[in-house]
Design an enzyme around this catalytic site. Sequence first.
Site, short mmCIF file in Angstrom:
data_model
loop_
_atom_site.label_atom_id
_atom_site.label_comp_id
_atom_site.label_asym_id
_atom_site.label_seq_id
_atom_site.Cartn_x
_atom_site.Cartn_y
_atom_site.Cartn_z
N HIS A 244 0.84 -1.19 0.00
CA HIS A 244 0.00 0.00 0.00
C HIS A 244 0.88 1.25 0.00
O HIS A 244 2.12 1.17 -0.04
CB HIS A 244 -0.97 -0.01 1.18
CG HIS A 244 -0.33 -0.16 2.53
ND1 HIS A 244 0.51 0.79 3.07
CD2 HIS A 244 -0.42 -1.15 3.46
CE1 HIS A 244 0.91 0.41 4.26
NE2 HIS A 244 0.37 -0.78 4.53
N HIS B 56 3.78 1.62 2.46
CA HIS B 56 5.00 0.91 2.07
C HIS B 56 5.76 1.72 1.02
O HIS B 56 6.99 1.79 1.05
CB HIS B 56 4.64 -0.47 1.48
CG HIS B 56 3.91 -1.36 2.43
ND1 HIS B 56 2.76 -2.03 2.09
CD2 HIS B 56 4.16 -1.71 3.72
CE1 HIS B 56 2.34 -2.74 3.11
NE2 HIS B 56 3.17 -2.56 4.12
N CYS C 295 -5.87 -8.73 20.46
CA CYS C 295 -6.53 -8.56 19.16
C CYS C 295 -5.93 -9.54 18.18
O CYS C 295 -4.73 -9.50 17.91
CB CYS C 295 -6.37 -7.13 18.64
SG CYS C 295 -6.99 -6.94 16.94
N CYS D 117 -4.51 -7.66 15.01
CA CYS D 117 -3.22 -6.99 15.24
C CYS D 117 -2.14 -7.98 15.68
O CYS D 117 -0.95 -7.66 15.64
CB CYS D 117 -3.36 -5.92 16.31
SG CYS D 117 -4.47 -4.56 15.91
N CYS E 218 -11.38 -3.54 18.79
CA CYS E 218 -10.22 -2.99 18.08
C CYS E 218 -10.70 -1.98 17.04
O CYS E 218 -11.51 -2.33 16.17
CB CYS E 218 -9.43 -4.12 17.40
SG CYS E 218 -8.08 -3.49 16.35
N HIS F 216 -9.68 -3.28 13.37
CA HIS F 216 -10.25 -4.51 12.82
C HIS F 216 -11.74 -4.70 13.14
O HIS F 216 -12.35 -5.65 12.67
CB HIS F 216 -9.45 -5.72 13.31
CG HIS F 216 -8.03 -5.71 12.83
ND1 HIS F 216 -6.99 -5.20 13.59
CD2 HIS F 216 -7.47 -6.11 11.66
CE1 HIS F 216 -5.87 -5.29 12.91
NE2 HIS F 216 -6.12 -5.84 11.75
N LYS G 210 -8.38 8.54 6.85
CA LYS G 210 -7.53 7.36 6.84
C LYS G 210 -8.10 6.34 5.88
O LYS G 210 -9.32 6.12 5.82
CB LYS G 210 -7.47 6.76 8.26
CG LYS G 210 -6.54 5.57 8.39
CD LYS G 210 -6.49 5.07 9.82
CE LYS G 210 -5.59 3.85 9.94
NZ LYS G 210 -5.52 3.34 11.33
N LYS H 271 -10.91 -0.12 4.21
CA LYS H 271 -11.76 -0.93 3.33
C LYS H 271 -13.23 -0.70 3.63
O LYS H 271 -14.08 -0.72 2.73
CB LYS H 271 -11.41 -2.41 3.49
CG LYS H 271 -10.04 -2.79 2.92
CD LYS H 271 -9.75 -4.27 3.11
CE LYS H 271 -8.37 -4.62 2.58
NZ LYS H 271 -8.04 -6.06 2.82
#
Length: 470
Positions: free
Chosen positions: A18, A21, A124, A127, A143, A146, A293, A296
């Site tokens: 992404h 990276h 989690c 994570c 979380c 997630h 941010k 999805k």
Amino acid sequence: MKESYITTAIPYVNGNPHLGHAMDYLLADTLRRYMMSQGQKVRFQAGTDEHGNKIFKKAAEAGISTQEFTDQNSKKFQDFIASLGVEYTDFIRTTNPDHERRCQEIWRRLKDHIYKDSYEGWYCEGCEAFVTDKEHDENSGICPDHKKPYVKLSEENYYLRIADYKDQIREAIETDALKITPAFRKKEFLNLLADMPDVSISRPKSQVSWGVPVPDDDDQVMYVWIDALANYITVLGYPDEDISMDWPAHTQVVGKDILRFHAGIWPTILLGLGLPLPKNLLVHGFITVNGEKMSKSIGNVIAPEEILSKHGLDPFRYYFLRHAPTTDDADFTWEKYEASYNELANDLGNLVQRLATLCKKNEIANLKPLAVDLDDEFKKHMDAYAFNVAFDYAWSKVQDLNRQIDAAKPWELAKTDPAKAKSVLKDIASQLLAVSQMLEIFIPTTAKKIQDVFTAAQILPPSTPLFPRG
């Protein structure tokens, strides 16, 4: 000759590359190119983090072996790095047998700073990490990343005693022996360090089966900290080989979300091994989309490949190296990206096209590339890791050359004083070649095209504009 060593954080291969990276790789590559322009020899590491439950589960969902899954996803990251025009000298995979064996030896060497203890806390699964009771309560037991409830776990794990080296770590950071850039991240971490607990460095094999076995304990596997963080030295051959030609690292590039691991846990490991700390931690921010941010669930995730396919590599590098602050969050919108591309076309593309056309008409040829030092103002910004400011400075030179052409009007001057017109054009073209040496650090393909055009036996405008429209 001693090498300057630059590292990038190794991404977890349970998903696709992404934009975060991409920032790691682009910033490290920019530093590499700059240091090489200053005559330094650079060693540059990249790699992939390939152990843990999420990897195991993803492979099972895909109906393939875990090793095959990691092979496929590690290749995705290698291809992605290549697509960014980034060149590394070393690539490490944490499933490599040499890495696993070296991690086990590192564990043995750290044994005086490792102890076993029971732990009960909130976990989690997404994570793959425990959170404190305070974090659990602040997030209402769910979380935030997630969107799943934390699970109460009770385990017996091995711990790395951070307390053994807190004072040394604090002193190193306060005195900039381990320098954190930007300075406000340094302050943030020092505030965290006082209350930083010892860290769990193993998980029961019954909970995590895909990992490096803990030496002399068949019931435990290494957790991410020793396994992943150690990659920076295992890729150099440690502990089998002397790494003093490369270590300590000149710069380790990390995202702000993993600073505490690289400024707290990683120095503890190094000090426990009797190794020097890295010289610099360069910390970058996040990339948001339209001010939010990427998520999805929101549906605003933009893949780097989608942006790369729009206008190609150098416009991508231009946007994220000039318009994204090196050490802070940056926002991406398609409108901003198109405006950025238009800057490239208007300021640089048009400059190259019309200057080359004028040089052709005035029969200017055989310009020599100037072997000049990058000027002090540019180097000052680069040395301070203000890459976007250095890029702005280089771009101001491009804009100044456009103003010089407009002011000199060489197309009119050629009618009355051809020799003066030639002199003006040679001077501007020579200046552009000098500027291209700065641009080469950020947009190397474009810089090379400029150098090819203006050092040719016959200067000809590019048959295709550098940044075509439509």
